[in-house]
Design a protein around this motif. Structure first.
Motif, PDB file in Angstrom:
ATOM      1  N   PRO A  83      -7.003  -0.247   4.225  1.00 32.66           N
ATOM      2  CA  PRO A  83      -6.649  -0.138   2.798  1.00 32.66           C
ATOM      3  C   PRO A  83      -7.864  -0.281   1.876  1.00 32.66           C
ATOM      4  O   PRO A  83      -7.972   0.449   0.877  1.00 32.66           O
ATOM      5  CB  PRO A  83      -5.646  -1.283   2.595  1.00 32.66           C
ATOM      6  CG  PRO A  83      -5.063  -1.508   3.950  1.00 32.66           C
ATOM      7  CD  PRO A  83      -6.190  -1.283   4.904  1.00 32.66           C
ATOM      8  N   ARG A  84      -8.755  -1.203   2.203  1.00 34.17           N
ATOM      9  CA  ARG A  84      -9.942  -1.395   1.357  1.00 34.17           C
ATOM     10  C   ARG A  84     -10.863  -0.187   1.416  1.00 34.17           C
ATOM     11  O   ARG A  84     -11.404   0.249   0.393  1.00 34.17           O
ATOM     12  CB  ARG A  84     -10.688  -2.649   1.797  1.00 34.17           C
ATOM     13  CG  ARG A  84     -11.980  -2.896   1.016  1.00 34.17           C
ATOM     14  CD  ARG A  84     -12.631  -4.210   1.422  1.00 34.17           C
ATOM     15  NE  ARG A  84     -12.987  -4.223   2.841  1.00 34.17           N
ATOM     16  CZ  ARG A  84     -14.112  -3.653   3.326  1.00 34.17           C
ATOM     17  NH1 ARG A  84     -14.947  -3.031   2.512  1.00 34.17           N
ATOM     18  NH2 ARG A  84     -14.367  -3.728   4.615  1.00 34.17           N
ATOM     19  N   ARG A  85     -11.040   0.391   2.617  1.00 28.29           N
ATOM     20  CA  ARG A  85     -11.923   1.539   2.738  1.00 28.29           C
ATOM     21  C   ARG A  85     -11.356   2.763   2.033  1.00 28.29           C
ATOM     22  O   ARG A  85     -12.092   3.530   1.397  1.00 28.29           O
ATOM     23  CB  ARG A  85     -12.179   1.852   4.218  1.00 28.29           C
ATOM     24  CG  ARG A  85     -12.926   0.768   4.984  1.00 28.29           C
ATOM     25  CD  ARG A  85     -14.315   0.517   4.395  1.00 28.29           C
ATOM     26  NE  ARG A  85     -15.205   1.646   4.570  1.00 28.29           N
ATOM     27  CZ  ARG A  85     -15.990   1.840   5.639  1.00 28.29           C
ATOM     28  NH1 ARG A  85     -15.983   0.963   6.644  1.00 28.29           N
ATOM     29  NH2 ARG A  85     -16.781   2.885   5.701  1.00 28.29           N
ATOM     30  N   THR A  97      -5.702  10.406  -9.241  1.00 29.52           N
ATOM     31  CA  THR A  97      -4.408  10.706  -8.629  1.00 29.52           C
ATOM     32  C   THR A  97      -4.615  11.037  -7.153  1.00 29.52           C
ATOM     33  O   THR A  97      -5.606  11.648  -6.773  1.00 29.52           O
ATOM     34  CB  THR A  97      -3.739  11.910  -9.316  1.00 29.52           C
ATOM     35  OG1 THR A  97      -4.657  13.032  -9.338  1.00 29.52           O
ATOM     36  CG2 THR A  97      -3.341  11.574 -10.744  1.00 29.52           C
ATOM     37  N   VAL A  98      -3.642  10.645  -6.328  1.00 30.39           N
ATOM     38  CA  VAL A  98      -3.692  10.956  -4.903  1.00 30.39           C
ATOM     39  C   VAL A  98      -2.284  11.292  -4.434  1.00 30.39           C
ATOM     40  O   VAL A  98      -1.317  10.606  -4.783  1.00 30.39           O
ATOM     41  CB  VAL A  98      -4.287   9.789  -4.086  1.00 30.39           C
ATOM     42  CG1 VAL A  98      -3.475   8.511  -4.257  1.00 30.39           C
ATOM     43  CG2 VAL A  98      -4.388  10.156  -2.607  1.00 30.39           C
ATOM     44  N   GLU A 111      -4.273  -1.119  -2.007  1.00 30.62           N
ATOM     45  CA  GLU A 111      -5.428  -1.536  -2.804  1.00 30.62           C
ATOM     46  C   GLU A 111      -5.870  -0.441  -3.760  1.00 30.62           C
ATOM     47  O   GLU A 111      -6.371  -0.733  -4.859  1.00 30.62           O
ATOM     48  CB  GLU A 111      -6.575  -1.953  -1.875  1.00 30.62           C
ATOM     49  CG  GLU A 111      -6.274  -3.206  -1.068  1.00 30.62           C
ATOM     50  CD  GLU A 111      -7.530  -3.817  -0.458  1.00 30.62           C
ATOM     51  OE1 GLU A 111      -8.626  -3.629  -1.029  1.00 30.62           O
ATOM     52  OE2 GLU A 111      -7.407  -4.484   0.589  1.00 30.62           O
ATOM     53  N   ALA A 112      -5.694   0.821  -3.383  1.00 29.40           N
ATOM     54  CA  ALA A 112      -6.039   1.919  -4.294  1.00 29.40           C
ATOM     55  C   ALA A 112      -5.135   1.888  -5.519  1.00 29.40           C
ATOM     56  O   ALA A 112      -5.590   2.053  -6.657  1.00 29.40           O
ATOM     57  CB  ALA A 112      -5.909   3.254  -3.570  1.00 29.40           C
ATOM     58  N   GLU A 113      -3.839   1.647  -5.298  1.00 30.62           N
ATOM     59  CA  GLU A 113      -2.913   1.573  -6.418  1.00 30.62           C
ATOM     60  C   GLU A 113      -3.243   0.387  -7.308  1.00 30.62           C
ATOM     61  O   GLU A 113      -3.204   0.498  -8.547  1.00 30.62           O
ATOM     62  CB  GLU A 113      -1.474   1.469  -5.906  1.00 30.62           C
ATOM     63  CG  GLU A 113      -0.427   1.526  -6.994  1.00 30.62           C
ATOM     64  CD  GLU A 113       0.984   1.519  -6.440  1.00 30.62           C
ATOM     65  OE1 GLU A 113       1.893   1.994  -7.151  1.00 30.62           O
ATOM     66  OE2 GLU A 113       1.179   1.034  -5.316  1.00 30.62           O
ATOM     67  N   GLU A 118      -3.273   6.540  -9.356  1.00 29.58           N
ATOM     68  CA  GLU A 118      -1.860   6.894  -9.438  1.00 29.58           C
ATOM     69  C   GLU A 118      -1.415   7.577  -8.151  1.00 29.58           C
ATOM     70  O   GLU A 118      -2.038   8.550  -7.700  1.00 29.58           O
ATOM     71  CB  GLU A 118      -1.610   7.836 -10.615  1.00 29.58           C
ATOM     72  CG  GLU A 118      -0.149   8.232 -10.778  1.00 29.58           C
ATOM     73  CD  GLU A 118       0.068   9.257 -11.885  1.00 29.58           C
ATOM     74  OE1 GLU A 118       1.238   9.670 -12.079  1.00 29.58           O
ATOM     75  OE2 GLU A 118      -0.915   9.642 -12.543  1.00 29.58           O
ATOM     76  N   LEU A 119      -0.346   7.082  -7.549  1.00 29.24           N
ATOM     77  CA  LEU A 119       0.187   7.667  -6.325  1.00 29.24           C
ATOM     78  C   LEU A 119       1.249   8.709  -6.678  1.00 29.24           C
ATOM     79  O   LEU A 119       2.156   8.445  -7.459  1.00 29.24           O
ATOM     80  CB  LEU A 119       0.802   6.582  -5.437  1.00 29.24           C
ATOM     81  CG  LEU A 119      -0.038   5.336  -5.157  1.00 29.24           C
ATOM     82  CD1 LEU A 119       0.637   4.466  -4.097  1.00 29.24           C
ATOM     83  CD2 LEU A 119      -1.459   5.710  -4.724  1.00 29.24           C
TER      84      LEU A 119
END
Length: 238
Positions: A83-85, A97-98, A111-113, A118-119
């Motif tokens: 998650p961190r990477r 956005t992803v 972690e990105a969120e 934005e997911l």
């Protein structure tokens, strides 16, 4: 009285109707009554791989090398670091956005969120035009081929529709090692379902014109980043 004779050969009604029938008729005539040759099994004694298949670390190194040779950006990490990477890759690139395929493990993007990305879950309504405006897409894969540096997606859980990995400009793909890494294409094919829609990816999208000028991103992502994930902390990080 003159006697008329009829020429030998097929009547006008039996004449070939097209070139295909003409050619096949000539072949049949040449073969005559020759007995059909019994089908013989083709020999399958060729090599199915050109590297040792019993060394997972060596296969992972080979996959890494060939992915990088195709200009993919390759990273290695432990499962707990994933998650961190992922968050680091998206945030460092400036992705806002992803796209999230159905079935993607929810923890991968936690972690990105939290970092403000934005997911966008794919519910089947994301059009090509909408995906073209998206910054990144994250997927898993079906497997990866070490000898060719190829990643295969088959629309399984966490991979999504083919559209998702072909339209966004930035594709981040997670490969689990060693279970998703195979040595060669002959060893990959038996593990794939032939009726599923498959996408074989060898590096970012690229093409060259007659002058060999390379252009990337013409028919797929301009940037491909691959995360090689192991369940052992003893991995080489790149």
């Amino acid at each position: 009285m003159t006697r008329q004779t009829t020429p030998s050969g097929p009547s006008r009604s039996e004449a070939p109707r097209n070139s295909r029938e003409l050619i096949l008729g000539r072949i049949r005539s040449a073969l005559g009554d020759a007995a059909a040759v019994a089908e013989q099994p083709l020999p399958r004694d060729y090599l199915t791989a050109h590297v040792p298949t019993d060394d997972p670390a060596a296969l992972l190194d080979l996959l890494h090398h060939n992915l990088a040779d195709y200009r993919a950006l390759v990273h290695r990490c432990h499962e707990d670091e994933l998650p961190r990477r992922i968050a680091g890759l998206l945030i460092d690139r400036g992705s806002r956005t992803v796209v999230v395929p159905a079935g993607l493990p929810p923890g991968w993007l936690a972690e990105a969120e939290a970092g403000g990305v934005e997911l966008l879950p794919d519910d089947g309504t994301l059009t090509a035009a909408r995906l073209d405006a998206v910054d990144s897409v994250l997927t898993g894969c079906a497997l990866a081929v070490a000898e060719t540096g190829t990643i295969v997606l088959d629309a399984g859980p966490g991979q999504g529709r083919r559209l998702l990995s072909l339209v966004p400009d930035h594709h981040v793909c997670v490969v689990r090692a060693p279970e998703q890494v195979v040595a060669s294409v002959p060893l990959a094919l038996p593990r794939l379902d032939p009726v599923r829609p498959q996408t074989w990816i060898s590096g970012p999208s690229a093409t060259s014109d007659i002058e060999l000028d390379r252009v990337e991103g013409v028919h797929g992502p301009r940037t491909l980043e691959v995360l090689l994930v192991t369940d052992s902390a003893d991995v080489t990080r790149a």
